[in-house]
Design an enzyme around this catalytic site. Sequence first.
Site, mmCIF file in Angstrom:
data_model
loop_
_atom_site.group_PDB
_atom_site.id
_atom_site.type_symbol
_atom_site.label_atom_id
_atom_site.label_comp_id
_atom_site.label_asym_id
_atom_site.label_seq_id
_atom_site.Cartn_x
_atom_site.Cartn_y
_atom_site.Cartn_z
ATOM 1 N N HIS A 334 19.269 11.946 53.532
ATOM 2 C CA HIS A 334 18.179 12.384 54.663
ATOM 3 C C HIS A 334 17.527 13.648 54.814
ATOM 4 C CE1 HIS A 334 16.922 12.100 58.983
ATOM 5 N NE2 HIS A 334 17.363 12.742 59.673
ATOM 6 N N HIS A 374 8.520 15.024 57.344
ATOM 7 C CA HIS A 374 10.333 14.072 57.947
ATOM 8 C C HIS A 374 9.285 12.881 58.476
ATOM 9 C CE1 HIS A 374 12.510 12.319 60.052
ATOM 10 N NE2 HIS A 374 13.542 13.371 60.813
ATOM 11 N N SER A 650 -13.505 -52.426 36.949
ATOM 12 C CA SER A 650 -13.258 -53.742 35.743
ATOM 13 C C SER A 650 -11.387 -53.845 35.617
ATOM 14 C CB SER A 650 -14.257 -53.687 34.671
ATOM 15 O OG SER A 650 -13.792 -54.605 33.574
#
Length: 959
Positions: A334, A374, A650
């Site tokens: 963190h 942050h 054809s």
Amino acid sequence: MTTNNLHIENISDGDASPTEGIAIVGMSGRFPGAKNVDAFWRNIKNGVESITHFSPDELEISDPSGHDKDAGDYVCAKGMLDDIDMFDARFFGYLPREAEVMDPQHRIFLEICWEAMENAGYDAHRYSGSVGVYGGCYMDTYLLWNLCSDENFRERLVESIQVGSLQTELGNDKDYLATRVAYKLGLRGPAMTLQTACSTSLVAIATACQSIEAYQCDMALAGGVTIILPQKKGYFYKEGGMLSPDGHCRTFDSNAAGTVFSHGAAVVLLKRVEDAIADGDTIYGVIRGYATNNDGGDKVSYTAPSVEGQAEVISLALGMADIDARSIGYVEAHGTATPLGDPIEVAGLTTAYRTMTNDNQYCAIGSVKANLGHLDVASGAIGLIKTSLSLQEKILPPMINFENPNPKIDFENSPFFVNTKLQPWTASEWPRRAGVSSFGVGGTNAHVVVEEPPVFTADNNFRKSELLLLSARSKDALTAQAEQMASHLEADTETSLADIAYTLQVGRREFEHRRAISVSSRDDAIVKLRTAAVPGTAGVATSTNPEYVFMFPGQGAQYPGMGRALYESETVYRDTIDAIATTLIGIPEFGIDIRRYLLWSDEQTENRETLATELAQTKIAQPTIFAVEVAMARLLQSWGISPAATIGHSVGEFASAVIAGVFTLADATKLVAARGRLMQAQPTGRMLAVMGPRDEVEPLLPNNISIAAINAPGATVVSGPAAEITGFQTKLEAMGMMAKPLQTSHAFHSRMMTKARAPLEALVNDMQRSPASVEIISTERGGVVDPNLFCDPIYWGEQLMNPVLFADAISAAAVQNAHRIFIEVGPGQTLSALSKQTLTGDLKRVVTPTLGPVNAPGCDVENALAAVGRIWVAGGLPDWSAFTVGARRRVPLPTYPFERKRHWVEPMRRKTTQSAGQSAAQDQTSTNKAPMTQQTEVEDLIQQQLGLISDQLNILKQN
């Protein structure tokens, strides 16, 4: 599609199964200093700090505190996002006014969710499973500072409460963040907006993992976004607070004194590992374990972190992953760089790891906040993206702004060390693994254990040519997309071109503006992407569900080596040719292996002219052309391109009859061989192409010359004895009419074929026949015929003698359905050219050959792929999974080039002077107060207006 081969490195006994867990298969984001994940990752690897420092004069709004912004304790720093006012409203179906009142957090989250799906190689509309959405955002400051400070907006909001307020609520309330994505992308899984403060996006990811493992959805988008307005706004530093004194984040450092709040957005696309492997997805990392919890009340304050709470969530995640903490080589912390938070976080990690190991300093630790600041709500997802890319590339990025460890952190007696340089992530006895933490104010913690992706073994089974598809909502976006792809191919020289082509085919939304490019190499692709589109290879799809008309050419389109490359590379084509060749070899009157002509190449010793002369014989030409036509038709059908109608010129009507299910392949092969033999046995003659309509040519015909074909309104073919044809040509030229002899040895479709009729009808009578299963457009009748007509032997006798009414047949086919694509199935491009002379309007551009011109055939595979590309450009729907060769992978490619425009309501500007008309009393009053700033005025207005809006919305909801 064949399941991809897989090799997993270093899985020890008792470890988690390599096919368990949640795969990260897609990602996208917006970051300070980086508009996409690639730029973000370059910055991280290069140790770039992306926090912007600016002067007080650049502030967008005054600070209301009354402090002097020029004081030394005022910090002007923030990680900012570019172009938050820009949005491609048209792409997502929003009116400009709707986009203008929408929170930019919602707009950016919508864009990155789209990009994450594309990054993974998925089009939500074509994905058969369900996709969930889990996300969160910061509080809506756009409504607060921009919209509600605009007087016109407030007036419209009050005056039009029944419309305006609901539109504003939908565009700004957090509740609608995830459901908006589900609605606009067409996703049917759970759509949930989650809010746990700073840990929001990692909690969203953990929740999405739970949903996928519970089979509530098959994939899930998960992440978050943080944008706080105004962007350029500083803050006052207070010693002991959580904000940095100098605008730098020094996570874990002895000088760490606080964080810097920044803006960003990130989302990942998740999927069960076993499904990701089976589907050939690019896997950035595998989530093995995850956990969330809350600190509860046993801590010093509501906003304080908790060692016990963090240690518990980490232990729970490790336990779920069922792995040893010693196998973790990196932790994305963190890492807020606060004096209190960092030591608590390392203590929590150490507590969790010590239950499994006493080893010290074996695990690197870092935090993206040192680079970006942050990111609040978005921080966990951004940390996971950084960690996944580290695992994928097997490198440890540097931790910046770190010199000496925080003295309150005992790194020496912990499992962790701070990595300060870019270095390889060396392998150990375990797969490379990492932990990612995110902790929210209020105590909601999240931790994820992620492992390096499995190693795929490349499949080298691919075509010599590939088909690249591009589509967009506008022509300009299509051009930008082509340049993006060219640049990507220049930069990425390792990814297989086959995988790139596959991803574009199956993993992109099919918009109306389209371009298809058949390429033989990466360099060829780069050149063609940057070259103006060839007509037919780019355009606007006019139909989303067109019908296909197969046109099979007649004799005269043959040449040595036709279809050889397809025989070598396409199994369906090769098997069909082999089946026909085997049948022909078994016919006593034929007994020739036509592959001698079909597989000729420059490397062979046989002379091309010799083979061409033999191939011109009717008895060889007709079965050989028939073989190529049926093989090509079967190949197209295997690619999901099946005809609603067929037209044969054809001998081409025999291929038409096979594809319509009238004759079996073996019986039709025998009939064509007999027809060619019988026709060659008739007296020789000639044919003449006349540039003139039938009603002008027919009155001029001598008795012995017949109309043999009406190929286009101004293209007539006549047939008869050689001497009469020569004389007729001279007569026409004297009249000023152009005429050109055809390279034939007989007068086909004339009375000179009479003796071949009865034997052919007898052979048809002996064959098994079934009514046609698709619409038959007869060139003998010049229109749509009864499904049973091809079963009648008399028809085939008449077809041998009567004119080929090709122009009438094409017109009849166009009348049946205006949304048809005409595909020439066989050698040459004659029928394509003739069809365009008959068709009118938009139908002219939906005619495509499948092989090159007779005189310059080029590469058969590239031509066939180009045909499929033109079909797709016109709105066709090939089956791309069936079209694919080998076990292909979905690979990351440039995402959609949004055409963003500014959609923004400016906030009220700051007042700098008072009006001269103010009274002395007002002046005296103002001197007794702190200077009134624009922001203070706006705050008062906002509080009043928000109260009014809340009351009105409650009334609206009750009604």
